[in-house]
Design a protein around this motif. Structure first.
Motif, PDB file in Angstrom:
ATOM      1  N   SER A 143      28.691  27.633  56.893  1.00  0.00           N
ATOM      2  CA  SER A 143      29.673  28.629  56.467  1.00  0.00           C
ATOM      3  C   SER A 143      30.208  29.365  57.689  1.00  0.00           C
ATOM      4  O   SER A 143      29.583  29.359  58.760  1.00  0.00           O
ATOM      5  N   ASP A 144      31.343  30.000  57.526  1.00  0.00           N
ATOM      6  CA  ASP A 144      31.946  30.776  58.602  1.00  0.00           C
ATOM      7  C   ASP A 144      31.063  31.986  58.909  1.00  0.00           C
ATOM      8  O   ASP A 144      30.459  32.566  57.992  1.00  0.00           O
ATOM      9  N   PRO A 145      30.944  32.407  60.178  1.00  0.00           N
ATOM     10  CA  PRO A 145      30.126  33.585  60.512  1.00  0.00           C
ATOM     11  C   PRO A 145      30.517  34.841  59.738  1.00  0.00           C
ATOM     12  O   PRO A 145      29.681  35.742  59.571  1.00  0.00           O
ATOM     13  N   TRP A 146      31.758  34.914  59.260  1.00  0.00           N
ATOM     14  CA  TRP A 146      32.171  36.092  58.486  1.00  0.00           C
ATOM     15  C   TRP A 146      31.254  36.318  57.301  1.00  0.00           C
ATOM     16  O   TRP A 146      30.919  37.456  56.970  1.00  0.00           O
ATOM     17  N   PHE A 147      30.842  35.241  56.650  1.00  0.00           N
ATOM     18  CA  PHE A 147      29.982  35.369  55.475  1.00  0.00           C
ATOM     19  C   PHE A 147      28.606  35.922  55.849  1.00  0.00           C
ATOM     20  O   PHE A 147      28.009  36.686  55.094  1.00  0.00           O
ATOM     21  N   ASP A 148      28.102  35.560  57.010  1.00  0.00           N
ATOM     22  CA  ASP A 148      26.799  36.064  57.448  1.00  0.00           C
ATOM     23  C   ASP A 148      26.843  37.568  57.693  1.00  0.00           C
ATOM     24  O   ASP A 148      25.832  38.262  57.514  1.00  0.00           O
ATOM     25  N   HIS A 149      27.995  38.062  58.116  1.00  0.00           N
ATOM     26  CA  HIS A 149      28.125  39.485  58.416  1.00  0.00           C
ATOM     27  C   HIS A 149      28.597  40.314  57.216  1.00  0.00           C
ATOM     28  O   HIS A 149      28.631  41.543  57.310  1.00  0.00           O
ATOM     29  N   PHE A 150      28.926  39.656  56.128  1.00  0.00           N
ATOM     30  CA  PHE A 150      29.396  40.382  54.946  1.00  0.00           C
ATOM     31  C   PHE A 150      28.280  41.283  54.421  1.00  0.00           C
ATOM     32  O   PHE A 150      27.177  40.822  54.144  1.00  0.00           O
ATOM     33  N   ASP A 151      28.557  42.586  54.296  1.00  0.00           N
ATOM     34  CA  ASP A 151      27.510  43.518  53.873  1.00  0.00           C
ATOM     35  C   ASP A 151      27.930  44.401  52.692  1.00  0.00           C
ATOM     36  O   ASP A 151      27.212  45.341  52.340  1.00  0.00           O
ATOM     37  N   GLU A 152      29.058  44.111  52.073  1.00  0.00           N
ATOM     38  CA  GLU A 152      29.508  44.902  50.923  1.00  0.00           C
ATOM     39  C   GLU A 152      28.948  44.292  49.637  1.00  0.00           C
ATOM     40  O   GLU A 152      29.678  43.951  48.712  1.00  0.00           O
ATOM     41  N   THR A 153      27.639  44.160  49.617  1.00  0.00           N
ATOM     42  CA  THR A 153      26.988  43.467  48.513  1.00  0.00           C
ATOM     43  C   THR A 153      26.863  44.363  47.289  1.00  0.00           C
ATOM     44  O   THR A 153      26.965  45.590  47.363  1.00  0.00           O
ATOM     45  N   ALA A 154      26.628  43.733  46.142  1.00  0.00           N
ATOM     46  CA  ALA A 154      26.545  44.446  44.873  1.00  0.00           C
ATOM     47  C   ALA A 154      25.213  45.179  44.736  1.00  0.00           C
ATOM     48  O   ALA A 154      24.243  44.896  45.438  1.00  0.00           O
ATOM     49  N   ASP A 155      25.188  46.124  43.802  1.00  0.00           N
ATOM     50  CA  ASP A 155      23.949  46.853  43.517  1.00  0.00           C
ATOM     51  C   ASP A 155      22.957  45.987  42.751  1.00  0.00           C
ATOM     52  O   ASP A 155      21.750  46.188  42.848  1.00  0.00           O
ATOM     53  N   LEU A 156      23.473  45.044  41.968  1.00  0.00           N
ATOM     54  CA  LEU A 156      22.612  44.146  41.208  1.00  0.00           C
ATOM     55  C   LEU A 156      23.343  42.823  41.016  1.00  0.00           C
ATOM     56  O   LEU A 156      24.537  42.800  40.725  1.00  0.00           O
ATOM     57  N   TYR A 157      22.603  41.728  41.185  1.00  0.00           N
ATOM     58  CA  TYR A 157      23.137  40.396  40.915  1.00  0.00           C
ATOM     59  C   TYR A 157      22.455  39.827  39.675  1.00  0.00           C
ATOM     60  O   TYR A 157      21.234  39.913  39.534  1.00  0.00           O
ATOM     61  N   LEU A 158      23.257  39.276  38.792  1.00  0.00           N
ATOM     62  CA  LEU A 158      22.743  38.546  37.645  1.00  0.00           C
ATOM     63  C   LEU A 158      22.948  37.060  37.942  1.00  0.00           C
ATOM     64  O   LEU A 158      24.080  36.563  37.941  1.00  0.00           O
ATOM     65  N   LEU A 159      21.857  36.384  38.264  1.00  0.00           N
ATOM     66  CA  LEU A 159      21.895  34.975  38.618  1.00  0.00           C
ATOM     67  C   LEU A 159      21.815  34.146  37.340  1.00  0.00           C
ATOM     68  O   LEU A 159      20.777  34.123  36.674  1.00  0.00           O
ATOM     69  N   LEU A 160      22.911  33.479  36.998  1.00  0.00           N
ATOM     70  CA  LEU A 160      22.971  32.731  35.743  1.00  0.00           C
ATOM     71  C   LEU A 160      22.385  31.338  35.929  1.00  0.00           C
ATOM     72  O   LEU A 160      22.773  30.595  36.843  1.00  0.00           O
ATOM     73  N   ASP A 161      21.459  31.026  35.037  1.00  0.00           N
ATOM     74  CA  ASP A 161      20.735  29.758  35.131  1.00  0.00           C
ATOM     75  C   ASP A 161      21.625  28.597  34.687  1.00  0.00           C
ATOM     76  O   ASP A 161      22.641  28.785  34.005  1.00  0.00           O
ATOM     77  N   ILE A 162      21.223  27.386  35.046  1.00  0.00           N
ATOM     78  CA  ILE A 162      22.001  26.195  34.721  1.00  0.00           C
ATOM     79  C   ILE A 162      21.460  25.506  33.469  1.00  0.00           C
ATOM     80  O   ILE A 162      21.737  24.323  33.234  1.00  0.00           O
ATOM     81  N   ASP A 163      20.715  26.250  32.632  1.00  0.00           N
ATOM     82  CA  ASP A 163      20.166  25.673  31.412  1.00  0.00           C
ATOM     83  C   ASP A 163      21.180  25.718  30.265  1.00  0.00           C
ATOM     84  O   ASP A 163      20.852  26.101  29.132  1.00  0.00           O
ATOM     85  N   MET A 164      22.404  25.375  30.546  1.00  0.00           N
ATOM     86  CA  MET A 164      23.448  25.243  29.528  1.00  0.00           C
ATOM     87  C   MET A 164      24.363  24.107  29.969  1.00  0.00           C
ATOM     88  O   MET A 164      24.404  23.766  31.157  1.00  0.00           O
ATOM     89  N   PRO A 165      25.084  23.492  29.043  1.00  0.00           N
ATOM     90  CA  PRO A 165      25.873  22.292  29.386  1.00  0.00           C
ATOM     91  C   PRO A 165      26.949  22.568  30.435  1.00  0.00           C
ATOM     92  O   PRO A 165      27.541  23.647  30.473  1.00  0.00           O
ATOM     93  N   TRP A 166      27.162  21.587  31.307  1.00  0.00           N
ATOM     94  CA  TRP A 166      28.244  21.651  32.293  1.00  0.00           C
ATOM     95  C   TRP A 166      29.524  21.172  31.619  1.00  0.00           C
ATOM     96  O   TRP A 166      29.540  20.142  30.943  1.00  0.00           O
ATOM     97  N   VAL A 167      30.599  21.910  31.795  1.00  0.00           N
ATOM     98  CA  VAL A 167      31.878  21.571  31.180  1.00  0.00           C
ATOM     99  C   VAL A 167      32.920  21.439  32.285  1.00  0.00           C
ATOM    100  O   VAL A 167      33.079  22.346  33.105  1.00  0.00           O
ATOM    101  N   ASP A 168      33.636  20.338  32.306  1.00  0.00           N
ATOM    102  CA  ASP A 168      34.684  20.109  33.314  1.00  0.00           C
ATOM    103  C   ASP A 168      35.973  20.754  32.825  1.00  0.00           C
ATOM    104  O   ASP A 168      36.556  20.330  31.826  1.00  0.00           O
ATOM    105  N   ASP A 169      36.418  21.793  33.548  1.00  0.00           N
ATOM    106  CA  ASP A 169      37.657  22.471  33.161  1.00  0.00           C
ATOM    107  C   ASP A 169      38.807  22.164  34.116  1.00  0.00           C
ATOM    108  O   ASP A 169      39.863  22.805  34.063  1.00  0.00           O
ATOM    109  N   GLY A 170      38.606  21.214  35.014  1.00  0.00           N
ATOM    110  CA  GLY A 170      39.662  20.836  35.936  1.00  0.00           C
ATOM    111  C   GLY A 170      39.556  21.475  37.303  1.00  0.00           C
ATOM    112  O   GLY A 170      40.263  21.074  38.238  1.00  0.00           O
TER     113      GLY A 170
END
Length: 313
Positions: free
Chosen positions: A235-262
């Protein structure tokens, strides 16, 4: 030329200050805002000065040091630091009457009982969310709480984000990467990902000013960094220095069907699992707070609301 003076800590500036300064500015030729600073201030002078400069660009901001505790004539050091003639002193309480007298200025007291705007800086700091309506846009940007939906494609983020926004009566920020791909196509370069990340970060800052205290994000630049890992294994170094992160992350699991939307890339089980791990790694390597949200799509809203409440947001 008449010069007016308003004295305060502006910690933070709020609607009461807007009323006071707006009235004063209409009655004088030049307005001086004396911001009191001290070693134990809860908000830095630099932050407050930036807010005041944006909110009152036509006023002159002067930083004055707080008088030592127990000082009877607290206005004396301020008078020395101002070093200019003051014609009118505007305030909402009676403490500034002595200062006006010492400066030989006329005292103008406005809304002394806080009937128009029943708020003070101390009350705001004690209950930011309860007093959110009194905060001007620049201050909202600093204090808005952000909840970011994180995780691979086809995990329900775009469905969940508006549901959470409706529940919390606030706005939400759609995934800018989707908009970008629908406009320019799927042949992404690192420069494209950098443009997506930077634009999403800028939109987040702007949206915080419009929120009702919470802002729901459908991904952020950390998810774009995960895309970079998947597409280019770097990744670009900009991403490593990004510090405006959220107060909370909700990590969504992949236990649901994958749908191709284009606009989706990684539908097979192996790459989908790798994408999920890349997404989680972006959070864990920074030590960011996150909660894994899995299960049926219809249950994810309730689980997300519970996670947000448990985090005190």
């Amino acid at each position: 030329m008449t010069t007016g003076l308003i004295v305060g800590r502006f910690m933070p500036p709020h609607a009461g200050h807007m009323l006071l300064a707006g009235t004063a500015r209409a009655l004088v030729d030049h307005l001086v805002l004396a911001m009191i600073v001290g070693p134990e201030d809860a908000i830095s002078p630099a932050d407050r000065a930036a807010w005041m400069a944006e909110l009152f660009p036509q006023a002159e901001l002067v930083q004055v040091h707080a008088a030592p505790s127990g000082t009877d004539h607290w206005w004396e050091p301020m008078r020395a630091q101002l070093g200019r003639r003051i014609d009118l002193v505007f305030a909402g309480d009676g403490e500034a009457l002595a200062l006006a007298s010492a400066l030989g200025a006329r005292y103008v007291q406005l809304d002394p009982e806080h009937q128009t705007l029943p708020i003070s800086g101390a009350e705001i700091l004690a209950d930011l969310m309860g007093n959110w309506r009194f905060l001007p846009a620049p201050v909202r940007e600093r204090f808005a709480r952000t909840i970011c939906l994180h995780g691979p494609e086809s995990t329900g983020k775009s469905t969940l984000a508006p549901q959470l926004a409706a529940h919390f009566d606030t706005c939400w920020l759609p995934e800018y990467g989707r908009t970008y791909c629908e406009t320019f196509g799927l042949a992404l370069t690192m420069a494209d990902l950098l443009a997506i990340g930077r634009t999403h970060a800028a939109m987040t800052r702007a949206a915080k000013r419009l929120s009702s205290g919470r802002l729901i994000l459908d991904t952020d630049p950390l998810m774009t960094a995960a895309w970079a890992d998947m597409l280019f294994e770097r990744s670009d170094p900009w991403f490593d220095h990004f510090d405006e992160t959220a107060d909370l992350y909700l990590l969504l699991d992949i236990d649901m069907p994958w749908v191709d939307d284009g606009t989706r890339f990684f539908g097979d089980e192996g790459r989908r699992r790798r994408f999920f791990e890349c997404s989680r790694h972006q959070l864990e390597k920074r030590g960011l707070p996150y909660v894994l949200i899995g299960g049926p799509a219809e249950e994810r809203l309730a689980r997300s609301i519970e996670a947000i409440a448990a985090a005190g947001l």
